[in-house]
Design a protein around this motif. Structure first.
Motif, PDB file in Angstrom:
ATOM      1  N   LEU A 147      -4.828  -0.390 -18.590  1.00 42.36           N
ATOM      2  CA  LEU A 147      -5.576   0.252 -17.495  1.00 42.36           C
ATOM      3  C   LEU A 147      -6.988  -0.313 -17.387  1.00 42.36           C
ATOM      4  O   LEU A 147      -7.482  -0.548 -16.285  1.00 42.36           O
ATOM      5  N   ASN A 148      -7.636  -0.556 -18.543  1.00 40.79           N
ATOM      6  CA  ASN A 148      -8.965  -1.170 -18.508  1.00 40.79           C
ATOM      7  C   ASN A 148      -8.910  -2.549 -17.881  1.00 40.79           C
ATOM      8  O   ASN A 148      -9.792  -2.929 -17.101  1.00 40.79           O
ATOM      9  N   THR A 170      -5.333 -13.040 -11.326  1.00 39.68           N
ATOM     10  CA  THR A 170      -4.380 -14.036 -10.850  1.00 39.68           C
ATOM     11  C   THR A 170      -2.970 -13.549 -11.162  1.00 39.68           C
ATOM     12  O   THR A 170      -2.776 -12.671 -12.010  1.00 39.68           O
ATOM     13  N   ARG A 171      -1.994 -14.156 -10.517  1.00 41.44           N
ATOM     14  CA  ARG A 171      -0.607 -13.781 -10.795  1.00 41.44           C
ATOM     15  C   ARG A 171      -0.239 -14.087 -12.247  1.00 41.44           C
ATOM     16  O   ARG A 171       0.522 -13.356 -12.862  1.00 41.44           O
ATOM     17  N   ASP A 172      -0.804 -15.159 -12.787  1.00 42.19           N
ATOM     18  CA  ASP A 172      -0.540 -15.488 -14.187  1.00 42.19           C
ATOM     19  C   ASP A 172      -1.118 -14.423 -15.119  1.00 42.19           C
ATOM     20  O   ASP A 172      -0.494 -14.046 -16.106  1.00 42.19           O
ATOM     21  N   GLN A 173      -2.324 -13.938 -14.807  1.00 45.00           N
ATOM     22  CA  GLN A 173      -2.919 -12.876 -15.615  1.00 45.00           C
ATOM     23  C   GLN A 173      -2.065 -11.612 -15.540  1.00 45.00           C
ATOM     24  O   GLN A 173      -1.841 -10.954 -16.548  1.00 45.00           O
ATOM     25  N   VAL A 174      -1.611 -11.296 -14.341  1.00 50.09           N
ATOM     26  CA  VAL A 174      -0.764 -10.118 -14.160  1.00 50.09           C
ATOM     27  C   VAL A 174       0.533 -10.277 -14.942  1.00 50.09           C
ATOM     28  O   VAL A 174       0.972  -9.354 -15.635  1.00 50.09           O
ATOM     29  N   ALA A 175       1.130 -11.448 -14.847  1.00 52.22           N
ATOM     30  CA  ALA A 175       2.388 -11.691 -15.563  1.00 52.22           C
ATOM     31  C   ALA A 175       2.186 -11.509 -17.067  1.00 52.22           C
ATOM     32  O   ALA A 175       3.042 -10.944 -17.759  1.00 52.22           O
ATOM     33  N   SER A 176       1.054 -11.959 -17.573  1.00 50.26           N
ATOM     34  CA  SER A 176       0.762 -11.816 -18.992  1.00 50.26           C
ATOM     35  C   SER A 176       0.556 -10.347 -19.367  1.00 50.26           C
ATOM     36  O   SER A 176       1.120  -9.854 -20.340  1.00 50.26           O
ATOM     37  N   GLU A 177      -0.238  -9.637 -18.592  1.00 48.21           N
ATOM     38  CA  GLU A 177      -0.532  -8.234 -18.882  1.00 48.21           C
ATOM     39  C   GLU A 177       0.670  -7.334 -18.662  1.00 48.21           C
ATOM     40  O   GLU A 177       0.877  -6.374 -19.376  1.00 48.21           O
ATOM     41  N   LEU A 195       1.879  -0.790 -11.042  1.00 46.85           N
ATOM     42  CA  LEU A 195       1.315  -0.753  -9.692  1.00 46.85           C
ATOM     43  C   LEU A 195      -0.149  -1.184  -9.688  1.00 46.85           C
ATOM     44  O   LEU A 195      -0.583  -1.917  -8.793  1.00 46.85           O
ATOM     45  N   LEU A 196      -0.908  -0.752 -10.682  1.00 43.99           N
ATOM     46  CA  LEU A 196      -2.317  -1.146 -10.772  1.00 43.99           C
ATOM     47  C   LEU A 196      -2.464  -2.652 -10.975  1.00 43.99           C
ATOM     48  O   LEU A 196      -3.355  -3.283 -10.397  1.00 43.99           O
ATOM     49  N   LEU A 197      -1.600  -3.216 -11.786  1.00 46.06           N
ATOM     50  CA  LEU A 197      -1.638  -4.669 -11.986  1.00 46.06           C
ATOM     51  C   LEU A 197      -1.315  -5.416 -10.695  1.00 46.06           C
ATOM     52  O   LEU A 197      -1.978  -6.404 -10.361  1.00 46.06           O
ATOM     53  N   LYS A 222       0.804  -1.226   0.000  1.00 44.90           N
ATOM     54  CA  LYS A 222       0.000   0.000   0.000  1.00 44.90           C
ATOM     55  C   LYS A 222       0.841   1.283   0.000  1.00 44.90           C
ATOM     56  O   LYS A 222       0.570   2.184  -0.789  1.00 44.90           O
ATOM     57  N   PRO A 223       1.879   1.403   0.842  1.00 42.55           N
ATOM     58  CA  PRO A 223       2.692   2.638   0.795  1.00 42.55           C
ATOM     59  C   PRO A 223       3.392   2.850  -0.553  1.00 42.55           C
ATOM     60  O   PRO A 223       3.477   3.981  -1.030  1.00 42.55           O
ATOM     61  N   LEU A 224       3.877   1.786  -1.169  1.00 41.27           N
ATOM     62  CA  LEU A 224       4.513   1.897  -2.479  1.00 41.27           C
ATOM     63  C   LEU A 224       3.487   2.351  -3.518  1.00 41.27           C
ATOM     64  O   LEU A 224       3.760   3.236  -4.329  1.00 41.27           O
ATOM     65  N   TYR A 225       2.317   1.768  -3.474  1.00 46.94           N
ATOM     66  CA  TYR A 225       1.243   2.139  -4.382  1.00 46.94           C
ATOM     67  C   TYR A 225       0.877   3.615  -4.197  1.00 46.94           C
ATOM     68  O   TYR A 225       0.767   4.363  -5.171  1.00 46.94           O
TER      69      TYR A 225
END
Length: 176
Positions: free
Chosen positions: A169-170, A91-98, A79-81, A25-28
């Motif tokens: 972002l979407n 999921t972490r996999d979705q984040v890794a892909s995006e 940061l949003l991801l 949270k502080p980093l974000y």
């Protein structure tokens, strides 16, 4: 006799712990706060200060402000991801892909550039802080997801980077 451990020791990744816990949270907040501060500066005080610069310094200011904005938007996307993964929206996999669409390597002109010394102090402070934040996020990304950033071959690179940012972002806000 002592038997060697049958399991492989798993290294604790501190960056991963930070990103996927409440300590994110502080980093974000720092990152999003810097985005907001830069936007306010560039639309207000920075606009007035830029008008006072020499032609050469004004050109450098314009180029560096585009780099600053790009750098901060890329960091904000990352940061949003991570926030989406932290809250369970992705999921972490979705984040890794995006996150493969996110570029954390936006350079800056160097302080030896002609006209650099004429740039407003507040602007230079934003540039310095954005570079520090980008470096931190990049190190965390490399630790969590592995590997260093590599230049994407031009044949694979997307045609419209603005569209990529909007899509990213979407996705982070689940608006599809």
């Amino acid at each position: 006799m002592n038997e060697p451990s049958k399991g492989i020791a798993k290294t604790i990744k501190l960056a991963e712990r930070r990103v996927f816990s409440q300590s994110f949270k502080p980093l974000y907040q720092e990152g999003m706060g810097l985005v907001e501060q830069a936007a306010e500066y560039l639309d207000g005080k920075g606009r007035a200060e830029a008008k006072k610069l020499s032609r050469l310094a004004a050109t450098l200011y314009a180029a560096e402000s585009m780099r600053l904005t790009t750098r901060l938007m890329q960091v904000a996307s990352w940061l949003l991801l991570q926030r989406a993964a932290n809250s369970g929206e992705m999921t972490r996999d979705q984040v890794a892909s995006e996150k493969s669409k996110v570029r954390l390597d936006t350079a800056s002109a160097h302080d030896e550039a002609v006209g650099w010394n004429e740039l407003p102090k507040d602007f230079l402070d934003l540039v310095t802080r954005s570079l520090r934040l980008q470096a931190l996020v990049r190190r965390m990304d490399e630790e969590i997801y592995g590997g260093a950033f590599t230049e994407t071959p031009s044949a694979v690179r997307r045609v419209n980077p603005v569209s990529d940012q909007i899509t990213l972002l979407n996705t982070a806000f689940a608006r599809g």
